[in-house]
Write a protein that holds these residues in place. Structure first.
Motif, PDB file in Angstrom:
ATOM      1  N   ALA A   1       0.960  -1.256   0.163  1.00  0.00           N
ATOM      2  CA  ALA A   1       0.086  -0.081   0.137  1.00  0.00           C
ATOM      3  C   ALA A   1       0.748   1.157  -0.017  1.00  0.00           C
ATOM      4  O   ALA A   1       0.656   2.251  -0.633  1.00  0.00           O
ATOM      5  N   VAL A   2       1.909   1.138   0.677  1.00  0.00           N
ATOM      6  CA  VAL A   2       2.704   2.521   0.972  1.00  0.00           C
ATOM      7  C   VAL A   2       3.438   2.667  -0.541  1.00  0.00           C
ATOM      8  O   VAL A   2       3.758   3.803  -0.780  1.00  0.00           O
ATOM      9  N   GLU A   3       3.935   1.675  -1.215  1.00  0.00           N
ATOM     10  CA  GLU A   3       4.587   1.642  -2.411  1.00  0.00           C
ATOM     11  C   GLU A   3       3.684   2.200  -3.422  1.00  0.00           C
ATOM     12  O   GLU A   3       4.041   2.954  -4.408  1.00  0.00           O
ATOM     13  N   LYS A   4       2.361   2.004  -3.370  1.00  0.00           N
ATOM     14  CA  LYS A   4       1.578   2.580  -4.323  1.00  0.00           C
ATOM     15  C   LYS A   4       1.020   3.893  -3.990  1.00  0.00           C
ATOM     16  O   LYS A   4      -0.047   4.432  -4.440  1.00  0.00           O
ATOM     17  N   GLY A   5       1.316   4.524  -2.816  1.00  0.00           N
ATOM     18  CA  GLY A   5       1.129   5.827  -2.390  1.00  0.00           C
ATOM     19  C   GLY A   5      -0.284   5.923  -1.666  1.00  0.00           C
ATOM     20  O   GLY A   5      -0.643   7.017  -1.318  1.00  0.00           O
ATOM     21  N   LEU A   6      -0.704   4.803  -1.064  1.00  0.00           N
ATOM     22  CA  LEU A   6      -1.888   4.891  -0.351  1.00  0.00           C
ATOM     23  C   LEU A   6      -1.716   5.409   1.090  1.00  0.00           C
ATOM     24  O   LEU A   6      -0.565   5.056   1.675  1.00  0.00           O
ATOM     25  N   THR A   7      -2.553   5.987   1.911  1.00  0.00           N
ATOM     26  CA  THR A   7      -2.552   6.592   3.100  1.00  0.00           C
ATOM     27  C   THR A   7      -3.911   6.136   3.844  1.00  0.00           C
ATOM     28  O   THR A   7      -4.770   6.011   3.350  1.00  0.00           O
ATOM     29  N   VAL A   8      -3.526   6.222   5.306  1.00  0.00           N
ATOM     30  CA  VAL A   8      -4.648   6.084   5.925  1.00  0.00           C
ATOM     31  C   VAL A   8      -5.348   7.490   6.201  1.00  0.00           C
ATOM     32  O   VAL A   8      -4.536   8.373   6.511  1.00  0.00           O
ATOM     33  N   PRO A   9      -6.660   7.796   6.396  1.00  0.00           N
ATOM     34  CA  PRO A   9      -7.110   8.965   6.489  1.00  0.00           C
ATOM     35  C   PRO A   9      -6.854   9.739   7.703  1.00  0.00           C
ATOM     36  O   PRO A   9      -6.757   8.502   9.016  1.00  0.00           O
ATOM     37  N   ALA A  10      -6.722  10.716   8.072  1.00  0.00           N
ATOM     38  CA  ALA A  10      -6.132  11.404   9.081  1.00  0.00           C
ATOM     39  C   ALA A  10      -7.097  11.104  10.459  1.00  0.00           C
ATOM     40  O   ALA A  10      -6.718  11.286  11.607  1.00  0.00           O
ATOM     41  N   TYR A  11      -8.330  10.915  10.040  1.00  0.00           N
ATOM     42  CA  TYR A  11      -9.534  10.622  11.433  1.00  0.00           C
ATOM     43  C   TYR A  11      -9.539   9.338  11.899  1.00  0.00           C
ATOM     44  O   TYR A  11     -10.187   8.872  12.972  1.00  0.00           O
ATOM     45  N   VAL A  12      -8.630   8.408  11.216  1.00  0.00           N
ATOM     46  CA  VAL A  12      -8.562   7.033  11.648  1.00  0.00           C
ATOM     47  C   VAL A  12      -7.633   6.861  12.942  1.00  0.00           C
ATOM     48  O   VAL A  12      -6.381   7.221  12.647  1.00  0.00           O
TER      49      VAL A  12
END
Length: 874
Positions: free
Chosen positions: A440-451
């Motif tokens: 996920a990191v390699e593909k540039g995904l992030t976790v929304p800041a509210y989580v």
């Protein structure tokens, strides 16, 4: 048979009680006996030999499946405690020593008679998260909050023989039990000989059943029953029914042991295994490593069974080798199990007799979660979005986190936690989660800041192999930084939500959701502001965190978009089983376990620096709000089972009232009776800590009993929480305040309830607190096994409606006064008199299920009973 046989292993001689021979002497075929019954039989034979003047009745073991109305004894070889439930147990023992001294006895007679391990794992909270400083910060806060408790525990380790305290931030009790403490076959030196016998255990955490994965028979008990086991008492229960679960096939690609465990939980809840033993067998066992079995065994309380047992086989020995057990120990296990009929024999599967059987094809398992408020409610992933359709019309929640604006819909994830013993003992699952995070990191995904994200592993071995495989940095980048080693979110130690979300949800009562890799998701448990909680595997926790919501079909909808704005689906991130196996083979070595548990008792420097008092008796601090001498030993007079008149109904509940509802747990609100008590003691709300951390202080705990913010007392239908109707003035007040007023007039109290009263964790304060409120009886449609036992052991009568009857069918409103008349064979006549003096009479059953129950009641509970026995023995 009164003599042992000899077993020679690696040129060392052992003595053992041969269950095969005893059964053959009585024309019984051992191949027909479940492995769990064989373990119980060995224990009975051994204790008969060790105590010839107190013989146990062995006849129920002959044609055992015909004797479920007869009792057998259980006296475990060791006891394991966690600190939430262990502190009050040791506080009781310390108070018992005081009482012995008051009566001019020797306080040292109160001492554990079997090995006791207390693992401090329930006190760390997720105050800081999403940063590499989280671990150190949370550990520091943990010691600040719990210094008094930890000083008491360190005193106890020095004062009591046979007690070992494993310091904070080492790991979760059940994983340490698996990786370090369990011997599978135990030994003891006696009369110049070495005795060998099966390792058995009880623990003050309901998920003690996790160790069943290793072929170690054990289960969770209330702290009260654990204290009795510590002090040499044996418990009794009816010869159990054993449900054989035949496993076939293997797990399909893309599924995990969590999916299997949740499916088993759903299946066995439907099969109604409450109070029964569950034993797994079949060709599918060969495809389940111990880590997978542990995930299933851990969930035994969730499917309601006393235990979820896996017999000793090749997988057992492979795990013991992996976790750095000695070759001598493994040789003994294999030789003993083979000689004494405890080594799994798949060829005899068709000969083995079970009370009931269930078959599960592992090939049918699908990716799943469970929720939103019960662990047995299985939901396949494609069906999860539909779980939120009832929120249609619910306003969205506008939240600003930092510089980002979010418009949240029901199903938005407030907490995503990789936590709890259920899954954090399973390397394959955690490595899968790590690989998903890395891709996920390699593909540039992030976790929304509210989580709010967190990782709380079950032992330091987990951190070691996640770091060694270079997966921890990716988890860190998504916010799954290490927050502590212990039970966190699953038991309500989740801390507050992300600050901006906490404020917005508290002001709006927005239905925020959570996803955790735990075993409990009762409403309000993980966090008072979380409405819907779903149990899921660690890989799915990562996936739903990335999505930021649960109302998503992971098979057809993307988790997010990569750097080229192309959709990224879960299948794009999920590693193959071959890849995970190769990584596990490379990363997991016995040396990692040796490193983790070397010098385990002295590796926490904060613990080492604690200064503690010494002496056989504890020096109580009258100003302490954490540790206080309990009042359970005030009255040692004997009582009889005679008619009880005019019991007033303190509360009237519906079905599925859990021990989380009854017992104080989690957050202490400033406006609650407990919060007001602490404030009056000069404690600021920020320092209230949790109920769990204050279990050693009965003043706090009784005020939090039946005070859960989600509990619904039918006497106050318009008010949710710990409220009731105080009948003398017809006013609504807190349950605690009403109980205090009733006490002033010596008014005996009773609680009415529906089905499954007391389900959930083995919380002793669910019985202790109710007893201190002045409750003399609970009348319910049915009880969870552990809680029924706890009530009896606190001197409270567990009464059960006859089948087909309940408070509603009998027209009970809660305004009645009840008179109890006791007859033969546990029959009770209940007369319910209404305010207009009209009366209804009906029958109920007194749930004294074992021979010891009436003795406990007559003594005023098990603690006074044990105290009297110790004084008599002295």
């Amino acid at each position: 048979m009164t003599e042992t046989k000899e077993l020679v292993v690696d040129q060392k001689k052992y003595q053992y009680w041969a269950i095969t021979d005893w059964l053959a002497e009585h024309q019984q075929d051992i191949q027909q006996y479940p492995y769990t019954i064989r373990v119980l039989l060995e224990m009975a034979l051994r204790h008969n030999t060790l105590k010839p003047n107190e013989p146990l009745d062995l006849k129920p073991f002959l044609n055992w499946n015909d004797h479920h109305d007869q009792d057998v004894a259980f006296k475990p070889e060791r006891v394991i405690l966690q600190d939430f439930t262990g502190v009050p147990a040791l506080v009781d023992l310390a108070a018992m020593r005081d009482k012995v001294a008051d009566l001019k006895g020797d306080p040292a007679v109160v001492n554990p008679e079997v090995p006791v391990h207390l693992v401090i794992d329930h006190s760390v909270q997720v105050d800081r998260f999403g940063t590499n400083s989280a671990l150190a910060f949370n550990q520091k806060k943990e010691f600040e909050r719990n210094q008094e408790r930890y000083q008491f525990l360190k005193w106890a380790q020095g004062a009591f023989d046979n007690l070992t305290v494993i310091p904070p931030d080492t790991g979760i009790i059940h994983q340490i039990n698996l990786e370090l403490l369990a011997t599978v076959i135990a030994t003891k030196e006696q009369a110049g000989k070495t005795l060998a016998f099966p390792d058995t255990v009880v623990g003050t955490d309901s998920h003690t059943t996790m160790v069943n994965a290793l072929g170690v028979l054990g289960w969770g008990v209330g702290g009260i029953e654990a204290e009795a086991s510590m002090l040499g008492e044996q418990s009794y229960f009816p010869m159990p029914k054993v449900v054989g679960v035949k496993l076939t096939g293997a797990l399909p690609a893309g599924t995990t042991a969590t999916d299997l465990a949740l499916t088993v939980t759903n299946l066995l809840r439907q099969h109604q295994v409450v109070g029964k033993f569950v034993e797994f067998y079949g060709a599918g066992l060969a495809n389940l490593p111990i880590a997978d079995r542990a995930t299933i065994a851990n969930m035994s309380p969730e499917y309601g069974a006393t235990c979820g047992f896996f017999p000793i086989d090749a997988q057992t020995l492979a795990y013991l080798k992996l976790t750095n057990r000695s070759q001598e120990q493994m040789d003994l296990i294999q030789a003993y199990a083979a000689a004494n009929g405890l080594l799994y024999d798949g060829a005899s599967d068709d000969q083995r007799l079970y009370s009931e059987t269930v078959t599960l094809d592992l090939n049918t398992i699908q990716p799943s979660v469970a929720g939103p408020t019960r662990p047995q409610d299985l939901v396949h992933l494609a069906d999860l979005p539909a779980q939120f359709t009832h929120y249609q019309g619910q306003p969205t929640l506008d939240v600003k986190v930092g510089t980002q604006d979010f418009q949240l819909k029901p199903g938005a994830v407030g907490i995503a936690a990789i936590t709890s013993c259920t899954n954090t003992s399973n390397p394959a699952i955690l490595l899968t989660a790590g690989l998903i995070a890395k891709r996920a990191v390699e593909k540039g995904l992030t976790v929304p800041a509210y989580v709010k994200t967190s990782l709380a592993p079950g032992s330091k071995v987990v951190t070691d192999y996640l770091t060694a495989t270079d997966l921890q940095p990716a988890l860190d980048q998504l916010g799954f930084n290490l927050v502590g080693y212990g039970c966190t979110t699953c038991i309500g130690n989740s801390g507050e939500l992300q600050a901006d979300v906490q404020k917005a949800v508290a002001a709006s009562d927005f239905p925020m959701a959570a996803v955790e890799s735990g075993n409990r998701n009762f409403e309000g448990r993980v966090n008072p502001l979380i409405k819907d909680t779903y149990l899921a595997s660690p890989p799915l926790v990562v996936a739903y965190a990335l999505a930021g919501r649960l109302d998503i079909d992971l098979a057809t909808q993307p988790l997010g978009y990569d750097q080229q704005q192309q959709p990224v689906y879960l299948k794009d991130l999920w590693p193959s089983a071959t890849e995970v196996a190769a990584l596990q083979q490379k990363a997991l070595k016995p040396e990692r376990f040796a490193k983790s548990y070397t010098n385990v008792l002295a590796q926490n420097q904060l613990w080492n620096a604690l200064s503690v008092p010494t002496g056989q008796q504890y020096t109580w601090d009258p100003n302490s709000t954490y540790i206080a001498a309990p009042t359970f030993f005030k009255d040692l007079t004997q009582r009889e089972l005679t008619t009880q008149h005019d019991l007033t109904i303190l509360a009237k509940f519906g079905d599925t009232i859990t021990t989380d509802h009854i017992s104080p747990a989690g957050f202490i609100g400033p406006d609650t009776p407990a919060g007001q008590y602490l404030a009056a003691k000069g404690i600021a709300p920020r320092d209230f800590n949790s109920y769990g951390s204050r279990r050693g202080n009965h003043h706090v705990m009784v005020r939090g009993t039946l005070a859960n913010i989600r509990i619904q007392n039918q006497l106050t239908p318009d008010k949710v929480g710990g409220f009731t109707k105080y009948w003398p003035t017809d006013t609504t007040t807190t349950i605690y305040d009403a109980a205090q007023d009733y006490e002033k007039t010596n008014t005996p109290l009773i609680i009415l309830a529906g089905k499954d009263y007391g389900m959930g964790s083995s919380r002793d304060w669910a019985a202790k607190g109710v007893a201190l409120l002045g409750v003399k009886a609970v009348l319910a449609e049915s009880f969870e096994r552990i809680h029924r036992s706890n009530l009896v052991m606190m001197g409270i009568l567990p009464l059960q409606f006859l089948p087909g009857e309940n408070a509603a069918s009998l027209g009970l409103t809660g305004q009645e006064k009840l008179t109890l008349t006791f007859g033969a064979q546990n029959k009770v006549t209940v007369t319910a008199t209404k305010p207009d003096q009209s009366a209804t009479t009906f029958n109920a059953t007194l749930r004294f299920d074992t021979p010891a129950d009436q003795r406990y009641y007559q003594a005023g509970g098990i603690l006074p009973l044990v105290l009297k026995d110790k004084l008599a023995g002295a």
